[in-house]
Design a protein around this motif. Sequence first.
Motif, PDB file in Angstrom:
ATOM      1  N   VAL A   1       0.746  -1.201  -0.003  1.00 41.98           N
ATOM      2  CA  VAL A   1       0.126  -0.087   0.170  1.00 41.98           C
ATOM      3  C   VAL A   1       0.925   1.248  -0.087  1.00 41.98           C
ATOM      4  CG1 VAL A   1      -1.722   1.368   1.213  1.00 41.98           C
ATOM      5  CG2 VAL A   1      -1.987  -0.955   1.097  1.00 41.98           C
ATOM      6  N   MET A   2       1.853   1.282   0.899  1.00 42.08           N
ATOM      7  CA  MET A   2       2.741   2.539   0.821  1.00 42.08           C
ATOM      8  C   MET A   2       3.627   2.388  -0.309  1.00 42.08           C
ATOM      9  SD  MET A   2       3.759   5.122   2.626  1.00 42.08           S
ATOM     10  CE  MET A   2       3.169   4.685   4.218  1.00 42.08           C
ATOM     11  N   PHE A   3       3.911   1.455  -0.951  1.00 43.52           N
ATOM     12  CA  PHE A   3       4.800   1.427  -2.336  1.00 43.52           C
ATOM     13  C   PHE A   3       4.111   1.940  -3.355  1.00 43.52           C
ATOM     14  CE2 PHE A   3       6.644  -0.849  -5.856  1.00 43.52           C
ATOM     15  CZ  PHE A   3       8.131  -0.764  -5.576  1.00 43.52           C
ATOM     16  N   ARG A   4       2.576   1.750  -3.364  1.00 44.60           N
ATOM     17  CA  ARG A   4       1.826   2.172  -4.499  1.00 44.60           C
ATOM     18  C   ARG A   4       1.338   3.632  -4.422  1.00 44.60           C
ATOM     19  NH1 ARG A   4      -1.501   4.255  -7.379  1.00 44.60           N
ATOM     20  NH2 ARG A   4      -2.793   3.217  -8.930  1.00 44.60           N
ATOM     21  N   ALA A   5       1.072   4.009  -3.244  1.00 40.57           N
ATOM     22  CA  ALA A   5       0.674   5.284  -3.005  1.00 40.57           C
ATOM     23  C   ALA A   5       1.381   6.388  -3.664  1.00 40.57           C
ATOM     24  CB  ALA A   5       0.260   5.512  -1.473  1.00 40.57           C
ATOM     25  N   VAL A   6       0.645   7.564  -4.015  1.00 41.55           N
ATOM     26  CA  VAL A   6       1.722   8.511  -4.538  1.00 41.55           C
ATOM     27  C   VAL A   6       2.263   9.461  -3.513  1.00 41.55           C
ATOM     28  CG1 VAL A   6       1.251  10.832  -5.985  1.00 41.55           C
ATOM     29  CG2 VAL A   6      -0.119   8.656  -6.429  1.00 41.55           C
ATOM     30  N   SER A   7       1.649   9.484  -2.474  1.00 44.25           N
ATOM     31  CA  SER A   7       2.446  10.246  -1.464  1.00 44.25           C
ATOM     32  C   SER A   7       1.725   9.448  -0.118  1.00 44.25           C
ATOM     33  CB  SER A   7       1.831  11.523  -1.315  1.00 44.25           C
ATOM     34  OG  SER A   7       0.342  11.516  -0.882  1.00 44.25           O
ATOM     35  N   VAL A   8       2.577   9.883   0.916  1.00 40.17           N
ATOM     36  CA  VAL A   8       2.310   9.258   2.406  1.00 40.17           C
ATOM     37  C   VAL A   8       1.036   9.340   2.908  1.00 40.17           C
ATOM     38  CG1 VAL A   8       3.001   9.220   4.917  1.00 40.17           C
ATOM     39  CG2 VAL A   8       4.765   9.388   2.993  1.00 40.17           C
ATOM     40  N   PRO A   9       0.376  10.653   2.720  1.00 38.66           N
ATOM     41  CA  PRO A   9      -1.078  10.907   3.172  1.00 38.66           C
ATOM     42  C   PRO A   9      -2.477   9.960   2.304  1.00 38.66           C
ATOM     43  CG  PRO A   9       0.163  13.126   2.925  1.00 38.66           C
ATOM     44  CD  PRO A   9       1.122  12.022   2.386  1.00 38.66           C
ATOM     45  N   ASP A  10      -1.872   9.642   0.959  1.00 36.48           N
ATOM     46  CA  ASP A  10      -2.601   8.981   0.050  1.00 36.48           C
ATOM     47  C   ASP A  10      -2.589   7.491   0.885  1.00 36.48           C
ATOM     48  OD1 ASP A  10      -3.406  10.945  -1.620  1.00 36.48           O
ATOM     49  OD2 ASP A  10      -1.944  10.640  -2.955  1.00 36.48           O
ATOM     50  N   ALA A  11      -1.220   6.998   1.322  1.00 36.40           N
ATOM     51  CA  ALA A  11      -1.287   5.647   1.559  1.00 36.40           C
ATOM     52  C   ALA A  11      -2.123   5.590   3.042  1.00 36.40           C
ATOM     53  CB  ALA A  11       0.147   5.348   1.916  1.00 36.40           C
ATOM     54  N   LEU A  12      -1.937   6.625   4.049  1.00 36.76           N
ATOM     55  CA  LEU A  12      -2.553   6.689   5.104  1.00 36.76           C
ATOM     56  C   LEU A  12      -4.278   6.644   4.838  1.00 36.76           C
ATOM     57  CD1 LEU A  12      -0.458   9.347   7.010  1.00 36.76           C
ATOM     58  CD2 LEU A  12      -0.556   6.844   7.116  1.00 36.76           C
ATOM     59  N   SER A  13      -4.705   7.254   3.882  1.00 35.91           N
ATOM     60  CA  SER A  13      -6.082   7.293   3.473  1.00 35.91           C
ATOM     61  C   SER A  13      -6.263   5.844   3.027  1.00 35.91           C
ATOM     62  CB  SER A  13      -6.297   7.960   2.198  1.00 35.91           C
ATOM     63  OG  SER A  13      -7.733   8.034   1.869  1.00 35.91           O
ATOM     64  N   VAL A  14      -5.649   5.175   2.477  1.00 35.60           N
ATOM     65  CA  VAL A  14      -6.136   3.698   2.271  1.00 35.60           C
ATOM     66  C   VAL A  14      -5.909   2.750   3.537  1.00 35.60           C
ATOM     67  CG1 VAL A  14      -5.380   1.744   0.843  1.00 35.60           C
ATOM     68  CG2 VAL A  14      -5.116   3.995  -0.107  1.00 35.60           C
ATOM     69  N   TYR A  15      -5.089   3.043   4.281  1.00 35.32           N
ATOM     70  CA  TYR A  15      -4.818   2.175   5.465  1.00 35.32           C
ATOM     71  C   TYR A  15      -6.267   2.658   6.499  1.00 35.32           C
ATOM     72  CZ  TYR A  15       0.280   1.248   4.797  1.00 35.32           C
ATOM     73  OH  TYR A  15       1.354   0.653   4.066  1.00 35.32           O
ATOM     74  N   ALA A  16      -6.473   3.843   6.498  1.00 30.83           N
ATOM     75  CA  ALA A  16      -7.698   4.242   7.343  1.00 30.83           C
ATOM     76  C   ALA A  16      -8.903   3.457   6.773  1.00 30.83           C
ATOM     77  CB  ALA A  16      -8.053   5.841   6.939  1.00 30.83           C
ATOM     78  N   GLY A  17      -8.985   3.364   5.148  1.00 29.49           N
ATOM     79  CA  GLY A  17     -10.125   2.491   4.584  1.00 29.49           C
ATOM     80  C   GLY A  17     -10.097   0.998   5.082  1.00 29.49           C
ATOM     81  N   MET A  18      -8.765   0.533   5.182  1.00 29.63           N
ATOM     82  CA  MET A  18      -8.836  -0.885   5.580  1.00 29.63           C
ATOM     83  C   MET A  18      -9.212  -1.051   7.123  1.00 29.63           C
ATOM     84  SD  MET A  18      -5.100  -1.594   3.539  1.00 29.63           S
ATOM     85  CE  MET A  18      -4.641  -3.086   3.970  1.00 29.63           C
ATOM     86  N   LEU A  19      -9.096  -0.025   7.845  1.00 27.30           N
ATOM     87  CA  LEU A  19      -9.626  -0.186   9.216  1.00 27.30           C
ATOM     88  C   LEU A  19     -11.062   0.097   9.328  1.00 27.30           C
ATOM     89  CD1 LEU A  19      -6.319   1.258  11.156  1.00 27.30           C
ATOM     90  CD2 LEU A  19      -6.849  -1.051  10.868  1.00 27.30           C
ATOM     91  N   GLY A  20     -11.667   0.444   8.366  1.00 29.71           N
ATOM     92  CA  GLY A  20     -13.149   0.850   8.311  1.00 29.71           C
ATOM     93  C   GLY A  20     -13.373   2.231   8.667  1.00 29.71           C
ATOM     94  N   LEU A  21     -12.230   2.947   8.741  1.00 37.41           N
ATOM     95  CA  LEU A  21     -12.638   4.375   9.065  1.00 37.41           C
ATOM     96  C   LEU A  21     -13.241   5.368   8.208  1.00 37.41           C
ATOM     97  CD1 LEU A  21      -9.077   5.236  10.950  1.00 37.41           C
ATOM     98  CD2 LEU A  21     -11.128   4.209  12.021  1.00 37.41           C
TER      99      LEU A  21
END
Length: 475
Positions: A367-387
């Motif tokens: 996820v971090m490897f694919r994301a354009v930026s760190v905030p974008d990766a954190l957004s996907v991580y938030a989604g994976m946690l159901g947030l």
Amino acid sequence: MVFSSETFLFLFLPGFLALYYLTPWRWKSLTLLAGSYVFYAWWRVDFLLLLVATTVFTYYAGRRIRHAADPQRRKVWMGIGVAGCLGVLGVFKYAGFFLDSLTGLFGTTPDQIGMHWQILLPIGVSFYVFQSVSYLIDTYRGDAPDDVRLVDFMAFIALFPQLIAGPILRYKDLADQFRHRTHSVEMFSEGMTRFFIGLAKKVLLADAVAPVADLAFSGSDPSLTLAWLGAAAYMLQLYFDFSGYSDMAIGLGKMLGFRFIENFDAPYISRSITEFWRRWHISLSVWLRDYLYIPLGGNRGGTGRTYVNLMTVMVLGGLWHGAAWTYVLWGFWHGGWLALERATGLAKSRTPLALGRTLLLVLIGWVMFRAVSVPDALSVYAGMLGLNGLHMSAAAAFELTGESLAFMVIAAMVAAFEPNLRRLSSDGGSLAPRPDGTLTVASAVGPAVLTTTIAALTVLKLAEQSFSPFLYFQF
């Protein structure tokens, strides 16, 4: 020009192979060099000059190392050569990143201070620079042959099957093959089959699941369902895209009489991150081990030093992939788990739970490897946690096709059972005769049927889809 383009498949490759096999042996390296330069210049002629300059510089630096009068001079010339090659990466790949990061520390931007450095990244530069560095270090260590012809070395660096995205080769491993290599119908058949298997991985699997990954990573705040689907899709896309390229490179090499090292060994059946790095991008792992980890001291300086070396190697390996903090953090993630597994013995676990844990850790890292930026990766991580909510929006659900989901299942099954599939293809993919010298119908017809079927399917799929470059071209 890419391997999955009509230009390469129906124009460049047939024409080059015909010319190559008509060329007398003593001129084959020159033909290979000319064809590789045409292949590279098809993208941009100006950056071909950088490739040529780097190659010639490396060759003559290697000669100075070899003919230096004393060990200190050898070390000096090795340092000059390695610094020059890495300087190419520094200027073209990392100058902008470090300038952006430095100015960001002072609350400004490069544009505001009139120092913005923006330059196009030469395709394949990370790969041919690493090959150049390995040659210089091997020459310094006395591992490279003494009688290196300039045309052979230039052909090695520019070798078009692996020029753009590896595997990362070492001249000492191919030196004998440049002096003598075997061309046979059997080897050509094996190479062609391997090439089309790789092309099928790219076209039929990687490109088919890519829309799901793009949907999750291109939007904002993906839901739990979309985030997990997108992360899994990218995990599969990256593997089949990159391993597909490696298969094609190895197959093309065999068609030209070369035997390259394997670059992947079913990494998604690994039961630890340590095992994963023995199976994923093997040529890079070997390079980092031999030219970075061991020179740093490896595991010879005590437990603490070993962990520092592991972390350093993985962070620099992450940075090698791209000039962005996402790659640095991805390197930290893998380096941290390598150190933890060494400390706790998790690397030796062989249970099904270990397999699931490893796949989860790899997926989180991708996820971090694919994301354009760190905030974008954190957004996907938030989604994976159901947030970001549990269910995807109607617009996202509309774009998510049943075909892509079906190919995700197929790709996952292929990744899981790849060792068995590989044995089946190898059993029926060789023209080798029986011990008594006879050929069975299966051994004679099987490779042709397999290759023709795969080629037909991939060409038909290519005809209906838009151009899709290989993911590792950006590195």
